[in-house]
Design a protein around this motif. Sequence first.
Motif, PDB file in Angstrom:
ATOM      1  N   GLU A  65      22.480 -30.397  17.330  1.00 31.51           N
ATOM      2  CA  GLU A  65      23.998 -30.193  17.111  1.00 31.51           C
ATOM      3  C   GLU A  65      24.657 -30.383  18.205  1.00 31.51           C
ATOM      4  OE1 GLU A  65      24.257 -26.226  15.567  1.00 31.51           O
ATOM      5  OE2 GLU A  65      22.564 -25.523  16.559  1.00 31.51           O
ATOM      6  N   ARG A  95      28.348 -32.026   8.367  1.00 26.09           N
ATOM      7  CA  ARG A  95      27.453 -30.971   7.485  1.00 26.09           C
ATOM      8  C   ARG A  95      26.634 -31.683   6.621  1.00 26.09           C
ATOM      9  NH1 ARG A  95      33.002 -31.773   6.018  1.00 26.09           N
ATOM     10  NH2 ARG A  95      33.324 -32.638   3.782  1.00 26.09           N
ATOM     11  N   THR A 108      17.653 -28.337  12.640  1.00 19.98           N
ATOM     12  CA  THR A 108      18.897 -28.007  12.208  1.00 19.98           C
ATOM     13  C   THR A 108      19.325 -28.725  10.881  1.00 19.98           C
ATOM     14  OG1 THR A 108      19.420 -27.545  14.580  1.00 19.98           O
ATOM     15  CG2 THR A 108      21.454 -28.622  13.010  1.00 19.98           C
ATOM     16  N   ASN A 155      22.993 -29.985   7.080  1.00 24.91           N
ATOM     17  CA  ASN A 155      22.844 -29.302   8.331  1.00 24.91           C
ATOM     18  C   ASN A 155      23.093 -27.788   7.938  1.00 24.91           C
ATOM     19  OD1 ASN A 155      23.697 -28.033  10.605  1.00 24.91           O
ATOM     20  ND2 ASN A 155      25.286 -29.547  11.242  1.00 24.91           N
ATOM     21  N   PRO A 209      23.138 -24.812   9.061  1.00 28.48           N
ATOM     22  CA  PRO A 209      23.989 -23.884   9.616  1.00 28.48           C
ATOM     23  C   PRO A 209      25.319 -23.734   8.696  1.00 28.48           C
ATOM     24  CG  PRO A 209      23.301 -24.787  11.620  1.00 28.48           C
ATOM     25  CD  PRO A 209      22.952 -25.442  10.438  1.00 28.48           C
ATOM     26  N   TRP A 210      25.461 -24.880   7.882  1.00 34.39           N
ATOM     27  CA  TRP A 210      26.603 -25.268   7.092  1.00 34.39           C
ATOM     28  C   TRP A 210      26.337 -24.587   5.670  1.00 34.39           C
ATOM     29  CZ3 TRP A 210      31.526 -27.244   7.669  1.00 34.39           C
ATOM     30  CH2 TRP A 210      31.952 -27.752   8.873  1.00 34.39           C
TER      31      TRP A 210
END
Length: 243
Positions: A135, A156, A191, A202, A204-205
């Motif tokens: 990332e 994303r 990720t 992605n 974390p999105w």
Amino acid sequence: MKTLIVDDERLARNELRRLLDNFPKIEVIGEAANADEALKLIDELQPELLFLDIQMPGKNGFELLSDIDGKAPEVIFTTAYDEYAIKAFEYNALDYLLKPIELNRLSEAINRIEENNHHPEVEAPRRDVNKVLGENDQVFVKDGEKCWFVKLGKVRLFESMGNYVRLHFDDQKPLVLKSLNSLEDRLDPNTFFRANRKHIINLPWIDKIEPWFSGGLLVTLKGGDKIEISRRQAIRFKELMSL
């Protein structure tokens, strides 16, 4: 680090030199207003780093790099045109700064040089075509005449469109000529997760996860995209995301 500034605008050279005063490790040893002047100075002074404008009268920055004999210095491109058709992949650029150059952005670029020099046996991040990209890696994305230098953490969603992949970041959706499978091989699987045949998300999105038909899941990304995770991938997803 012996540094040469190449830019046809005197004011731009002065401003960059002023900003570089904040970095004692960067020693500006000369300036050039065009490619011919720059080639002479590169030959005489053997700089380790170039801050190189792309659009100049006569030869542009790319043509200048093609004409350098022997070992080429590291390069940070500087340009006022974010829609310039950048060929930076071919020229191993360390970074790409958009004018007017901001101090914090310049600082990031110089940190990247220092990281590279602390590990001289390791190539610059974007030079190894087999390196797994995470990332924090930045990549050049070109779609027609528009281009971006984007941190992968901001992307994303990757969406397959035949022989192309559409990247979703900010309010941009450029297409790149790649298959989703080849992209998946390059992306850090911790990720970036293959949700189904058409999408890589992605992680974390992710904003929300709901049960979906046939044992699948429906994820909503920050930004509103809704992506189905297939039943088979949902099993992997739960394994990856469980304690």
